[in-house]
Design a protein around this motif. Structure first.
Motif, PDB file in Angstrom:
ATOM      1  N   THR A  81       2.034 -11.964  -3.195  1.00 26.77           N
ATOM      2  CA  THR A  81       0.728 -12.634  -3.088  1.00 26.77           C
ATOM      3  C   THR A  81       0.344 -13.095  -4.602  1.00 26.77           C
ATOM      4  O   THR A  81      -0.707 -13.431  -4.864  1.00 26.77           O
ATOM      5  N   GLY A  82       1.419 -12.923  -5.578  1.00 29.68           N
ATOM      6  CA  GLY A  82       1.230 -13.619  -6.945  1.00 29.68           C
ATOM      7  C   GLY A  82       1.000 -12.768  -7.854  1.00 29.68           C
ATOM      8  O   GLY A  82       0.565 -13.116  -9.216  1.00 29.68           O
ATOM      9  N   THR A  83       0.527 -11.412  -7.634  1.00 27.31           N
ATOM     10  CA  THR A  83       0.297 -10.456  -8.757  1.00 27.31           C
ATOM     11  C   THR A  83       1.741 -10.021  -9.465  1.00 27.31           C
ATOM     12  O   THR A  83       2.588  -9.394  -8.752  1.00 27.31           O
ATOM     13  N   THR A  84       1.728 -10.558 -10.835  1.00 29.64           N
ATOM     14  CA  THR A  84       2.726 -10.109 -11.386  1.00 29.64           C
ATOM     15  C   THR A  84       2.815  -8.924 -12.430  1.00 29.64           C
ATOM     16  O   THR A  84       3.526  -8.446 -12.982  1.00 29.64           O
ATOM     17  N   LEU A  85       1.337  -8.663 -12.750  1.00 22.93           N
ATOM     18  CA  LEU A  85       1.158  -7.450 -13.489  1.00 22.93           C
ATOM     19  C   LEU A  85       0.133  -6.609 -12.895  1.00 22.93           C
ATOM     20  O   LEU A  85      -0.833  -7.252 -12.440  1.00 22.93           O
ATOM     21  N   MET A  86       0.126  -5.242 -12.555  1.00 26.24           N
ATOM     22  CA  MET A  86      -0.910  -4.344 -12.212  1.00 26.24           C
ATOM     23  C   MET A  86      -0.951  -3.069 -12.668  1.00 26.24           C
ATOM     24  O   MET A  86      -0.041  -2.643 -13.512  1.00 26.24           O
ATOM     25  N   LEU A  87      -2.153  -2.460 -12.665  1.00 30.09           N
ATOM     26  CA  LEU A  87      -2.284  -0.924 -12.847  1.00 30.09           C
ATOM     27  C   LEU A  87      -2.245  -0.359 -11.638  1.00 30.09           C
ATOM     28  O   LEU A  87      -3.204  -0.641 -10.799  1.00 30.09           O
ATOM     29  N   ALA A  88      -1.462   0.685 -11.477  1.00 24.55           N
ATOM     30  CA  ALA A  88      -1.575   1.545 -10.142  1.00 24.55           C
ATOM     31  C   ALA A  88      -2.782   2.349 -10.546  1.00 24.55           C
ATOM     32  O   ALA A  88      -3.015   3.173 -11.297  1.00 24.55           O
ATOM     33  N   THR A  89      -3.613   2.525  -9.162  1.00 26.29           N
ATOM     34  CA  THR A  89      -5.097   2.962  -9.584  1.00 26.29           C
ATOM     35  C   THR A  89      -5.123   4.284  -8.529  1.00 26.29           C
ATOM     36  O   THR A  89      -4.837   4.180  -7.254  1.00 26.29           O
ATOM     37  N   THR A  90      -5.568   5.490  -9.297  1.00 25.03           N
ATOM     38  CA  THR A  90      -5.504   6.644  -8.738  1.00 25.03           C
ATOM     39  C   THR A  90      -7.187   6.974  -8.129  1.00 25.03           C
ATOM     40  O   THR A  90      -7.946   6.339  -8.552  1.00 25.03           O
ATOM     41  N   MET A  91      -7.320   8.081  -7.190  1.00 21.84           N
ATOM     42  CA  MET A  91      -8.679   8.295  -6.941  1.00 21.84           C
ATOM     43  C   MET A  91      -8.732   9.801  -7.202  1.00 21.84           C
ATOM     44  O   MET A  91      -7.976  10.359  -7.733  1.00 21.84           O
ATOM     45  N   ALA A 121       8.976  -7.064  -7.941  1.00 22.53           N
ATOM     46  CA  ALA A 121       8.006  -6.485  -7.829  1.00 22.53           C
ATOM     47  C   ALA A 121       6.809  -6.794  -8.979  1.00 22.53           C
ATOM     48  O   ALA A 121       7.473  -7.498  -9.840  1.00 22.53           O
ATOM     49  N   ALA A 122       5.764  -6.460  -8.795  1.00 25.24           N
ATOM     50  CA  ALA A 122       4.683  -6.809 -10.009  1.00 25.24           C
ATOM     51  C   ALA A 122       4.912  -5.658 -11.029  1.00 25.24           C
ATOM     52  O   ALA A 122       5.532  -4.492 -10.619  1.00 25.24           O
ATOM     53  N   HIS A 123       4.998  -6.069 -12.137  1.00 33.73           N
ATOM     54  CA  HIS A 123       5.251  -5.031 -13.301  1.00 33.73           C
ATOM     55  C   HIS A 123       3.994  -4.040 -13.411  1.00 33.73           C
ATOM     56  O   HIS A 123       3.034  -4.517 -13.440  1.00 33.73           O
TER      57      HIS A 123
END
Ligand SMILES: [Zn+2]
Length: 378
Positions: A81-91, A121-123
């Protein structure tokens, strides 16, 4: 060599022309300037920078907290859906759960470095540590494993996968005092999941906190004699994330924040249920239900979102009347700059070839992540 033609959004505005990739990077951008009204009237493809999402818990049925392969699945889901960079977010979670999640992120980063068209994959730029150093009075959908900030715990996790953002509540014992040391150690501090007063929030900004986590949600609200964290953010904040699924926040409150905070950028706060059908899902240690466009705990509390960045972009343009240029800044460039990814979030020669192609209704037609064509879902 991949070449795309259409209306290309560059840092200097739209051009009508051609974009060429050089491997994983942008090799050339050629064309002549065109105004946005012409772009909107035309049927030519609209080519914008890939989206940047600094708050992603899950997607495609997987949650970062699941560890193992889960984060890789999340990154492979959101790129569609177009996200090419993300931060994996923990809880907020027990230490062993956090280190398992961080190991999963490290594994996903390794998988992504061997990216191919089949496993695009998103980076993953690193981790957004959302909690556990937050207020037990403002948990939102987080389970109550809050605890005191410990630099040793942070450093141990950071050694597994790089921590790019730390969300904390400044009023919790020791947290305000810890901010300068965190900043000196290279961590970016965001304020959120907090009952801090206006004064406590201002003190945290003065101590070096850089931004706010899902502005308005899970923080002390603005009242005219008690402006709270929201009041301090609107009065003094330079950066903040905001969820524009139009369910978490009234459009009027989003507009007020855009006028106040120049660096306001969109995140999804998306959960495992993003890009999935209605039903029951796991969010960290909690069961959540996806229905009616949202994700909720059994008591009705919103528990993250099912928002995707392409929908966030459309919401900004179609419901909040932003220009394409402004919507792209708030879904891509501002977040990339904030996090220090200067070669992402823009279409310019030398930057990574992270690109989204939209039709005139702003629906995705193509996604490229580091030059690799992605099988998108639109
Ligand atoms: Zn949150």
């Amino acid at each position: 060599m991949t070449a795309l033609e259409g209306h290309v959004l560059t840092p200097n505005g739209f051009i009508k022309g051609r974009l060429t990739f050089d491997g994983s990077r942008i090799g050339a951008v050629n064309g002549s300037p065109v105004d946005e009204a012409s772009v909107r009237e035309s049927a030519l493809p609209i080519i914008v920078p890939g989206f940047v999402d600094l708050h992603v818990h899950g997607g495609g049925g997987a949650d970062v907290m699941d560890g193992g392969e889960a984060t890789a699945v999340v990154a492979q889901t959101h790129v569609r859906t177009g996200t090419t960079l993300m931060l994996a977010t923990t809880m907020t979670a027990p230490a062993s759960d956090l280190s398992a999640a961080f190991s999963g992120v490290a594994q996903a980063i390794a998988v992504a470095s061997a990216a191919s068209a089949a496993r695009a994959a998103a980076h993953i730029f690193g981790v957004h540590l959302e909690g556990p150093y937050i207020s037990e009075e403002r948990l939102g959908a987080q389970p109550n494993f809050t605890r005191h900030l410990a630099m040793e715990e942070l450093q141990a996790l950071n050694a597994i996968s790089p921590i790019r953002l730390v969300t904390l509540a400044p009023e919790s014992s020791g947290n305000l005092e810890a901010i300068p040391a965190l900043v000196a150690a290279g961590y970016k501090v965001q304020l959120g999941h907090s009952n801090a007063s206006y004064e406590q929030t201002k003190a945290a900004l003065d101590a070096g906190a850089a931004g706010f986590t899902h502005l308005y949600n899970a923080m002390s609200a603005l009242q005219h004699r008690q402006p709270g964290m929201v009041g301090a953010a609107l009065a003094h904040g330079e950066h903040a994330e905001i969820i524009v699924d139009l369910l978490h926040i009234h459009p009027g409150a989003i507009r007020a924040a855009m006028r106040s905070i120049s660096g306001l950028y969109c995140v999804t706060d998306s959960t495992a249920a993003a890009n999935m059908p209605d039903g029951e899902y796991q969010l960290g240690r909690q069961r959540v239900t996806r229905c009616m466009g949202g994700v909720r705990l059994a008591d009705g509390t919103l528990a993250g979102s099912v928002l995707t960045m392409d929908q966030a972009f459309r919401n900004l343009v179609q419901h909040l009347d932003l220009s394409l240029v402004e919507a792209s800044r708030r879904t891509s460039t501002l977040a990339a700059d904030y996090i220090g990814a200067a070669d992402r979030g823009r279409i310019s020669v030398g930057a990574f070839a992270d690109v989204v192609v939209l039709d005139r209704n702003l629906m995705l037609t193509d996604v490229f992540a580091q030059g690799v064509a992605v099988a998108h879902s639109a």
